[in-house]
Design an enzyme around this catalytic site. Structure first.
Site, PDB file in Angstrom:
ATOM      1  N   SER A  18       0.826  -1.214   0.000  1.00 12.66           N
ATOM      2  CA  SER A  18       0.000   0.000   0.000  1.00 12.66           C
ATOM      3  C   SER A  18       0.859   1.261   0.000  1.00 12.66           C
ATOM      4  O   SER A  18       2.001   1.259   0.447  1.00 12.66           O
ATOM      5  CB  SER A  18      -0.912   0.017   1.228  1.00 12.66           C
ATOM      6  OG  SER A  18      -1.655  -1.170   1.314  1.00 12.66           O
TER       7      SER A  18
HETATM    8  N1  SAH Z   1      -0.934  -5.014   3.923  1.00 11.43           N
HETATM    9  C1  SAH Z   1      -0.209  -5.331   2.715  1.00 11.43           C
HETATM   10  C2  SAH Z   1      -1.020  -4.954   1.479  1.00 11.43           C
HETATM   11  C3  SAH Z   1      -1.023  -6.079   0.522  1.00 11.43           C
HETATM   12  S1  SAH Z   1      -2.176  -6.043  -0.802  1.00 11.43           S
HETATM   13  C4  SAH Z   1       1.178  -4.723   2.721  1.00 11.43           C
HETATM   14  O1  SAH Z   1       1.485  -3.953   3.654  1.00 11.43           O
HETATM   15  O2  SAH Z   1       1.983  -5.022   1.842  1.00 11.43           O
HETATM   16  C5  SAH Z   1      -3.489  -7.016  -0.163  1.00 11.43           C
HETATM   17  C6  SAH Z   1      -3.187  -8.437   0.198  1.00 11.43           C
HETATM   18  O3  SAH Z   1      -4.417  -9.031   0.612  1.00 11.43           O
HETATM   19  C7  SAH Z   1      -2.663  -9.307  -0.941  1.00 11.43           C
HETATM   20  O4  SAH Z   1      -1.455  -9.887  -0.558  1.00 11.43           O
HETATM   21  C8  SAH Z   1      -3.746 -10.350  -1.127  1.00 11.43           C
HETATM   22  O5  SAH Z   1      -3.254 -11.636  -1.481  1.00 11.43           O
HETATM   23  C9  SAH Z   1      -4.388 -10.378   0.243  1.00 11.43           C
HETATM   24  N2  SAH Z   1      -5.745 -10.927   0.280  1.00 11.43           N
HETATM   25  C10 SAH Z   1      -6.767 -10.723  -0.595  1.00 11.43           C
HETATM   26  N3  SAH Z   1      -7.866 -11.392  -0.197  1.00 11.43           N
HETATM   27  C11 SAH Z   1      -7.532 -12.031   0.968  1.00 11.43           C
HETATM   28  C12 SAH Z   1      -8.231 -12.889   1.864  1.00 11.43           C
HETATM   29  N4  SAH Z   1      -9.515 -13.242   1.662  1.00 11.43           N
HETATM   30  N5  SAH Z   1      -7.583 -13.349   2.940  1.00 11.43           N
HETATM   31  C13 SAH Z   1      -6.278 -13.015   3.177  1.00 11.43           C
HETATM   32  N6  SAH Z   1      -5.570 -12.218   2.368  1.00 11.43           N
HETATM   33  C14 SAH Z   1      -6.184 -11.718   1.281  1.00 11.43           C
END
Ligand code: SAH
Length: 226
Positions: free
Chosen positions: A75
């Site tokens: 993000s």
């Molecule tokens: N907080 C992260 C942002 C990553 S983007 C950071 O600091 O880098 C969002 C993430 O959510 C992705 O890695 C994606 O695989 C995950 N995601 C999407 N749906 C999900 C679910 N149902 N359960 C767990 N993770 C999920």
């Protein structure tokens, strides 16, 4: 609180990963309205360049989302700051994150001294994030699962942060929020997402606030190893 981090010279960085570019990012966040010094300090200290591929390290302190593989993104620092500020309003101890991704948001929360639980559905991303937590000496509990079921064995949480956008707030997560707790989550389809902040009062009643437009990858169902 930041003392929990174990920083090696490569984490402290230099040039495009060093103090001056980080200070510039912090100035940017302040201009954007971030005022909580704890949050600003955590973002200044946690080495964001260690949460992206080496080829992108020189861009890690720009105020932008960056690709982390598997079609996912780390993000934008402003959004991490904004969500973290909203969570701290509940003075939380125990926090659940859905969507570990690179592990950066979880690391920021852990650096703030919070007890962090994080769930990721893509095995590959979770394994890499775990290595980063270990190398920084951060204690973060994590599991490979569909985060929409939350972490019932560890509930309730004082705060819950969802870092992928669903079509609505997830009931199971609201249920795992302690009285007085705060849930922050992007909601809506691509192109029209809002960052929602839900507060649960002592009687279990909820109130919702819209913190503005955001862009997140979608919250998906099911698990995958790669
Ligand atoms: N907080 C992260 C942002 C990553 S983007 C950071 O600091 O880098 C969002 C993430 O959510 C992705 O890695 C994606 O695989 C995950 N995601 C999407 N749906 C999900 C679910 N149902 N359960 C767990 N993770 C999920």
């Amino acid at each position: 609180m930041i003392a929990r981090l174990r920083l090696q010279p490569a984490d402290v960085g230099m040039g495009l990963t060093g103090q001056r570019v980080r200070d510039r990012l912090i100035d940017d966040l302040r201009k954007g309205g971030i005022t909580d010094e704890r949050v600003l300090n955590a973002i200044r200290t946690v080495p964001r360049h260690q949460f992206v591929d080496e080829a992108l390290a020189s861009r890690a302190y720009e105020n932008n989302a960056l690709p982390i593989g598997h079609g996912q993104t780390i993000s934008q620092p402003y959004v991490v700051a904004k969500m973290t500020e909203a969570l701290l309003a509940a003075s939380p101890k125990k926090v659940l994150e859905v969507g570990t991704g690179s592990g950066y948001q979880a690391a920021v929360l852990a650096a703030l001294g919070l007890e962090v639980f994080t769930v990721e559905r893509i095995g590959d991303l979770l394994r890499t994030a775990r290595k980063r937590f270990r190398s920084l000496g951060l204690h973060v509990r994590s599991k490979h699962d569909d985060g929409r079921i939350g972490w019932p064995e560890e509930a309730p949480f004082d705060a819950i942060i969802v870092t992928a956008a669903g079509s609505a707030l997830v009931d199971a997560l609201v249920a795992q929020l302690a009285p007085g707790g705060v849930l922050v989550a992007p909601v809506g389809a691509a192109g029209g997402q809002s960052l929602l902040c839900l507060r649960k009062d002592a009687d279990g009643g909820v109130a919702q606030e819209d913190l503005g437009a955001v862009v997140f990858v979608p919250l998906l169902s099911g698990l995958t190893d790669r």
